[in-house]
Design a protein around this motif. Sequence first.
Motif, mmCIF file in Angstrom:
data_model
loop_
_atom_site.group_PDB
_atom_site.id
_atom_site.type_symbol
_atom_site.label_atom_id
_atom_site.label_comp_id
_atom_site.label_asym_id
_atom_site.label_seq_id
_atom_site.Cartn_x
_atom_site.Cartn_y
_atom_site.Cartn_z
ATOM 1 N N ALA A 24 0.870 -1.178 0.000
ATOM 2 C CA ALA A 24 0.000 0.000 0.000
ATOM 3 C C ALA A 24 0.905 1.226 0.000
ATOM 4 O O ALA A 24 2.042 1.163 0.477
ATOM 5 C CB ALA A 24 -0.880 0.013 1.240
ATOM 6 N N MET A 25 0.417 2.308 -0.509
ATOM 7 C CA MET A 25 1.122 3.581 -0.377
ATOM 8 C C MET A 25 0.498 4.303 0.817
ATOM 9 O O MET A 25 -0.699 4.599 0.824
ATOM 10 C CB MET A 25 0.987 4.425 -1.643
ATOM 11 N N PRO A 39 5.797 3.292 0.232
ATOM 12 C CA PRO A 39 5.195 1.956 0.214
ATOM 13 C C PRO A 39 5.322 1.273 1.581
ATOM 14 O O PRO A 39 6.324 1.435 2.271
ATOM 15 C CB PRO A 39 6.001 1.204 -0.844
ATOM 16 N N MET A 40 4.285 0.546 1.935
ATOM 17 C CA MET A 40 4.257 -0.226 3.179
ATOM 18 C C MET A 40 3.628 -1.578 2.882
ATOM 19 O O MET A 40 2.661 -1.667 2.126
ATOM 20 C CB MET A 40 3.406 0.476 4.241
ATOM 21 N N LEU A 73 -4.233 5.252 2.900
ATOM 22 C CA LEU A 73 -3.574 4.093 2.305
ATOM 23 C C LEU A 73 -4.190 3.869 0.933
ATOM 24 O O LEU A 73 -5.413 3.810 0.804
ATOM 25 C CB LEU A 73 -3.797 2.848 3.160
ATOM 26 N N SER A 74 -3.353 3.759 -0.083
ATOM 27 C CA SER A 74 -3.833 3.485 -1.439
ATOM 28 C C SER A 74 -3.338 2.110 -1.857
ATOM 29 O O SER A 74 -2.143 1.821 -1.760
ATOM 30 C CB SER A 74 -3.298 4.524 -2.422
ATOM 31 N N TYR A 75 -4.268 1.289 -2.302
ATOM 32 C CA TYR A 75 -3.950 -0.055 -2.786
ATOM 33 C C TYR A 75 -4.236 -0.105 -4.276
ATOM 34 O O TYR A 75 -5.262 0.406 -4.734
ATOM 35 C CB TYR A 75 -4.818 -1.103 -2.081
ATOM 36 N N SER A 76 -3.335 -0.740 -5.024
ATOM 37 C CA SER A 76 -3.503 -0.824 -6.464
ATOM 38 C C SER A 76 -2.930 -2.140 -6.972
ATOM 39 O O SER A 76 -1.779 -2.473 -6.684
ATOM 40 C CB SER A 76 -2.759 0.350 -7.120
ATOM 41 N N ASP A 77 -3.752 -2.875 -7.699
ATOM 42 C CA ASP A 77 -3.295 -4.094 -8.358
ATOM 43 C C ASP A 77 -3.821 -4.071 -9.788
ATOM 44 O O ASP A 77 -4.896 -4.609 -10.076
ATOM 45 C CB ASP A 77 -3.791 -5.336 -7.620
ATOM 46 N N VAL A 82 -7.944 -4.145 -9.266
ATOM 47 C CA VAL A 82 -8.459 -3.858 -7.926
ATOM 48 C C VAL A 82 -7.756 -2.611 -7.405
ATOM 49 O O VAL A 82 -6.527 -2.516 -7.454
ATOM 50 C CB VAL A 82 -8.219 -5.037 -6.960
ATOM 51 N N TYR A 83 -8.560 -1.671 -6.914
ATOM 52 C CA TYR A 83 -8.046 -0.415 -6.386
ATOM 53 C C TYR A 83 -8.823 -0.077 -5.122
ATOM 54 O O TYR A 83 -10.024 -0.315 -5.053
ATOM 55 C CB TYR A 83 -8.202 0.714 -7.409
ATOM 56 N N ALA A 84 -8.127 0.495 -4.123
ATOM 57 C CA ALA A 84 -8.814 0.885 -2.894
ATOM 58 C C ALA A 84 -8.107 2.080 -2.280
ATOM 59 O O ALA A 84 -6.886 2.248 -2.415
ATOM 60 C CB ALA A 84 -8.839 -0.269 -1.903
ATOM 61 N N SER A 85 -8.889 2.891 -1.598
ATOM 62 C CA SER A 85 -8.374 4.026 -0.854
ATOM 63 C C SER A 85 -8.959 3.939 0.553
ATOM 64 O O SER A 85 -10.169 3.803 0.713
ATOM 65 C CB SER A 85 -8.798 5.329 -1.532
#
Length: 170
Positions: A24-25, A39-40, A73-77, A82-85
């Motif tokens: 995640a960022m 990134p974490m 936290l920003s998730y990106s695949d 798949v994307y999430a904030s």
Amino acid sequence: MSEKSPVTHDLTQLFEKIKEVRMAMLTTTDEHGSLHSRPMATIKPGEDQALYFLTDSESAKVYEIKKDSQVNLSYSDPSSNVYASVSGKANAYRDEAKIAELWSEPMRGWFPKGKDDPHITILKVNIEKAEYWDSPSSLLVQAYAYVRAVVTGERSKDDDVNQHAQVQPK
């Protein structure tokens, strides 16, 4: 597209979406008031519906969180679309029992002394709100959306081919 995305209070679907997205960022606010992202690796969602990370107690993020606990936290695949904030309040603390629970051997790359390293700090993000998008990557589904738009003259609706929701825990 839908004018309003559905809202849910259940984090289960969000956690299901991001479980395979390892990185995640994390965005915090630095001492100058600017946004600072890095990134974490997400360890796992807790049963308390928070997200957990391990970090170094002397890192800038710990200092920044102590000054302003609001984070994103920003998730990106992109490979699975798949994307999430996730927005919430972060807390940095040391709890040896929780560190032992969250520890896995690959973390030794960041903490060579292992789970007993005195610099390991838990970063817990209590989720205030989140949003996720999940678009199918299948060419067949994308082709369906394209054909439907061409035939009807209307853009595809989110619920035709996408999953999109806002999450607001209680």
